[in-house]
Design a protein around this motif. Structure first.
Motif, PDB file in Angstrom:
ATOM      1  N   ARG A   1       0.816  -1.216   0.000  1.00 26.95           N
ATOM      2  CA  ARG A   1       0.000   0.000   0.000  1.00 26.95           C
ATOM      3  C   ARG A   1       0.849   1.264   0.000  1.00 26.95           C
ATOM      4  O   ARG A   1       0.317   2.363   0.122  1.00 26.95           O
ATOM      5  CB  ARG A   1      -0.907  -0.018   1.223  1.00 26.95           C
ATOM      6  N   VAL A   2       2.153   1.114  -0.125  1.00 26.94           N
ATOM      7  CA  VAL A   2       3.075   2.249  -0.002  1.00 26.94           C
ATOM      8  C   VAL A   2       3.765   2.530  -1.332  1.00 26.94           C
ATOM      9  O   VAL A   2       4.234   1.609  -2.001  1.00 26.94           O
ATOM     10  CB  VAL A   2       4.146   1.933   1.081  1.00 26.94           C
ATOM     11  N   TYR A   3       3.837   3.799  -1.685  1.00 29.23           N
ATOM     12  CA  TYR A   3       4.599   4.209  -2.871  1.00 29.23           C
ATOM     13  C   TYR A   3       6.045   4.442  -2.479  1.00 29.23           C
ATOM     14  O   TYR A   3       6.337   5.016  -1.431  1.00 29.23           O
ATOM     15  CB  TYR A   3       4.031   5.491  -3.476  1.00 29.23           C
ATOM     16  N   VAL A   4       6.960   4.009  -3.344  1.00 27.84           N
ATOM     17  CA  VAL A   4       8.393   4.141  -3.105  1.00 27.84           C
ATOM     18  C   VAL A   4       9.030   4.758  -4.350  1.00 27.84           C
ATOM     19  O   VAL A   4       8.675   4.408  -5.471  1.00 27.84           O
ATOM     20  CB  VAL A   4       9.031   2.758  -2.819  1.00 27.84           C
ATOM     21  N   VAL A   5       9.965   5.668  -4.115  1.00 19.85           N
ATOM     22  CA  VAL A   5      10.681   6.329  -5.204  1.00 19.85           C
ATOM     23  C   VAL A   5      12.169   6.062  -5.010  1.00 19.85           C
ATOM     24  O   VAL A   5      12.717   6.300  -3.933  1.00 19.85           O
ATOM     25  CB  VAL A   5      10.413   7.852  -5.197  1.00 19.85           C
ATOM     26  N   GLY A   6      12.813   5.563  -6.042  1.00 15.68           N
ATOM     27  CA  GLY A   6      14.256   5.369  -5.990  1.00 15.68           C
ATOM     28  C   GLY A   6      14.955   6.719  -5.936  1.00 15.68           C
ATOM     29  O   GLY A   6      14.544   7.665  -6.615  1.00 15.68           O
ATOM     30  N   LEU A   7      15.982   6.832  -5.126  1.00 12.83           N
ATOM     31  CA  LEU A   7      16.689   8.099  -4.975  1.00 12.83           C
ATOM     32  C   LEU A   7      17.248   8.576  -6.313  1.00 12.83           C
ATOM     33  O   LEU A   7      17.153   9.754  -6.650  1.00 12.83           O
ATOM     34  CB  LEU A   7      17.814   7.980  -3.947  1.00 12.83           C
TER      35      LEU A   7
END
Length: 93
Positions: free
Chosen positions: A55-61
């Motif tokens: 349920r979580v959005y993640v963005v690569g640095l």
């Protein structure tokens, strides 16, 4: 394993930046409200690549930096070590 003196590492690694950030950090960096950030992520219109883990959005640095126009340049160990010595010599310059 011995390190070759001409090896380099990404700037982000030297400063111990995380490989990924959550939506709150990405939205703040991109000057977006949380509502806008989530809306754009759901529409596939987020300024950089985003993925959903549960349920979580993640963005690569690396993707976030690219979206901000920041190049994650590679830094040679020799240059980094020379800079650390210069900063530690007490001269102030």
């Amino acid at each position: 394993m011995a390190r070759h003196r001409d090896e380099s590492v990404p700037f982000s690694v030297i400063f111990g930046l995380p490989a990924e950030v959550g939506m709150r950090v990405a939205a703040k960096a991109l000057n977006l409200s949380m509502a806008t950030a989530y809306k754009r992520a759901k529409l596939g219109d987020f300024p950089c690549r985003v993925r959903k883990e549960g349920r979580v959005y993640v963005v690569g640095l690396h993707d976030l930096m690219r979206g901000l126009g920041i190049q994650d340049v590679r830094v040679r160990y020799d240059d980094f070590e020379a800079g650390a010595r210069l900063a530690d010599d007490g001269s102030g310059f």
